[in-house]
Write a protein that holds these residues in place. Sequence first.
Motif, short mmCIF file in Angstrom:
data_model
loop_
_atom_site.label_atom_id
_atom_site.label_comp_id
_atom_site.label_asym_id
_atom_site.label_seq_id
_atom_site.Cartn_x
_atom_site.Cartn_y
_atom_site.Cartn_z
N GLU A 81 0.86 -1.06 0.08
CA GLU A 81 -0.03 0.17 -0.16
C GLU A 81 0.94 1.07 0.00
O GLU A 81 1.75 1.35 0.82
CB GLU A 81 -0.92 -0.05 1.37
N VAL A 82 0.75 2.22 -1.22
CA VAL A 82 1.68 3.00 -1.34
C VAL A 82 0.88 4.50 -1.28
O VAL A 82 -0.22 4.40 -1.53
CB VAL A 82 2.16 2.89 -2.59
N ARG A 83 1.41 5.60 -0.33
CA ARG A 83 0.64 6.83 -0.47
C ARG A 83 1.22 7.63 -1.41
O ARG A 83 2.24 7.75 -1.61
CB ARG A 83 1.02 7.26 1.09
N ASP A 84 0.24 7.98 -2.36
CA ASP A 84 0.62 8.85 -3.39
C ASP A 84 0.87 10.33 -3.04
O ASP A 84 0.56 10.71 -1.75
CB ASP A 84 -0.21 8.75 -4.48
N THR A 100 -4.00 6.46 -1.08
CA THR A 100 -3.35 4.99 -0.93
C THR A 100 -3.49 4.40 -2.18
O THR A 100 -4.83 4.40 -2.78
CB THR A 100 -3.51 4.43 0.12
N THR A 135 -2.92 0.26 -3.77
CA THR A 135 -2.54 -0.98 -3.49
C THR A 135 -2.00 -1.52 -4.64
O THR A 135 -2.97 -1.71 -5.80
CB THR A 135 -3.79 -1.98 -2.83
N THR A 180 2.59 4.69 -8.56
CA THR A 180 2.41 5.95 -7.57
C THR A 180 2.98 7.18 -8.02
O THR A 180 3.22 8.09 -7.29
CB THR A 180 3.22 5.79 -6.35
N GLY A 213 5.61 8.23 -4.30
CA GLY A 213 4.90 7.73 -3.29
C GLY A 213 5.78 6.90 -2.02
O GLY A 213 6.97 6.82 -2.53
N GLU A 248 3.40 2.40 2.71
CA GLU A 248 2.94 2.46 4.18
C GLU A 248 2.89 1.21 4.78
O GLU A 248 3.11 0.75 6.08
CB GLU A 248 1.72 3.22 4.20
#
Length: 288
Positions: A151-154, A159, A161, A236, A240, A243
């Motif tokens: 799960e990556v925060r942009d 977020t 996945t 991302t 990103g 997380e």
Amino acid sequence: MDAYDEGANARHGPDEPVGRSAPADQVLSVAASAEPLDQGPPLDQGLPPDQGLPPDQGPPLDQGPPVDPRSGIAALSLPGQIVVVLALAVVAVGVCVHLGMTFLHVAPTNTVTREHGKAVDDWIYPEFEQNWKLFAPNPLQQNISIQARAEVRDGEGGTVTTGWYDLSAEDGRAIDGNLLPSHTQQNELRRAWDFFLATHDTENRPVGLRGSLSETYLRRIVELRLDRDDAVRAATGGGGAVERVQVRSRTSNVPPPEWSREKVSTTPSYRELPWWPVPAAGAGGGAR
């Protein structure tokens, strides 16, 4: 005696002084007329090597009957040779069969032992019972690959996945054609997964004090792999931060050879671990 006897020991008359010698011409005539002394036969001076005594012309010595040069099996008659060869062949076949049966008995379970296990046991027991195994533990007959997603925060605060990435396949592609693959490519991910399985139960709960250590080790490897993955950065926008990560294993049986009648399911099975949060130190700008 005659007063004219010659020689140094001749006796002299009373009127002749002692020590008077004969005239010189008389001595010379006596020496010339004397015959040479017999010197005897000449000493053997030896003969040259090529002028030795003639060879003995007598009858040759009796050498006895000729010796037969054959020995061993060759000295036997033809029927005897056939019997010996057949006996050696039977012994060789028996030794090969015994070694093969012993190997199948101590080897891991395989296609041959599944179909002919009773024949192997009948040969081994009870006279040739073995209490050891060729491999300990048994070698794997499965293909296991480790996959991960994140799960990556942009950049906008949301977020994303990602899909599942086959990390084992990436290591395999790096090893193929590489004459000197690194230890990391060959063993890092595999050893980390084995470490996790040895310290967790089937419900993925840690067993013992090393359980949390194995989780941290595996999670850190996955973080670094996903942070370097081009597909993750593309998903991302390249800005990103990871997380959370999740890991799973994909296990499938190695298919039997074409000539085997063994039936093995090739449907893969999965073991999925829970999501692991990435520490803040690793989430700020990507895992490091």
